[in-house]
Every structure is written in C-alpha cells, then in structure tokens.
Design a protein around this motif. Structure first.
Motif: not given
Length: 107
Positions: A4-5, A86-92, A94-96
């Motif tokens: 998780x980043x 927590x909103x996961x970044x679509x372009x990345x 595992x990054x939130x």
C-alpha cells in the motif's frame, strides 16, 4: 503481495474557510499525517506508524485506520474521524488517495 502506497490525503467535513478553529484542526491533522512516529524530538509519539506498509493491502488499511483513530483521539481530541475511504488510483494500482472525513468532537 502488493504494498500500500499513500499518495495523498483529502480532508473533508470541517469548514476551514469560515471557521478558524476548523482551519486549525485541519492543519493539526495534516501535520499528524505528514509525520512518522519517533521522528520529532520531544514528541516521539506524534505521527503515523509506517509499519503497515509491509502488510497486505486490507491489513495495512486496517492498521492505518486504527493508528489514525488512536492518534487523533490522543493528540487532537477536539476532532473525530467520521469516515476513512481508500480510493485506488486507476493509473497506478496499489497506490491510494485517502479521503478522511472529520467532524467536531462536541464532548
């Protein structure tokens, strides 16, 4: 296992524009979120624990949430955490981006 980043925090629920107490509370929460524990002389407990980063995503999210609730309760008692999303970044993957909804503690 994907780590998780956290890329960013979005704080909502308080009115920083028209209320100086709310603006101060938001600054205090941002300060808490931007520090790692054991790095501030004289206030070694202030800041977030970064140990959760090595755990699977769901465990890491839960550990972060528990740490945040405990630290806000201890260091910023006039504020409560109403919700954490927590909103996961679509372009990345595992990054939130974390959306944290705050409210005034009236007690």
């Amino acid at each position: 296992i994907m780590a998780v980043i956290v890329d960013d925090f979005v704080l909502t629920g308080l009115n920083a524009t028209d209320n100086e107490e709310d603006a101060l509370a938001i600054r205090r929460v941002r300060s808490l979120l931007s520090r790692t524990i054991r790095t501030l002389p004289g206030s070694r407990g202030l800041g977030m624990d970064d140990q959760y980063l090595d755990y699977p995503p769901q465990t890491a999210k839960n550990m972060f949430a528990i740490d945040l609730y405990e630290k806000v309760n201890k260091f910023i008692p006039d504020v409560d955490i109403e919700d954490i999303e927590w909103v996961e970044l679509e372009e990345m993957p595992g990054r939130y981006k974390i959306h944290i909804k705050l409210e005034r503690n009236e007690d």
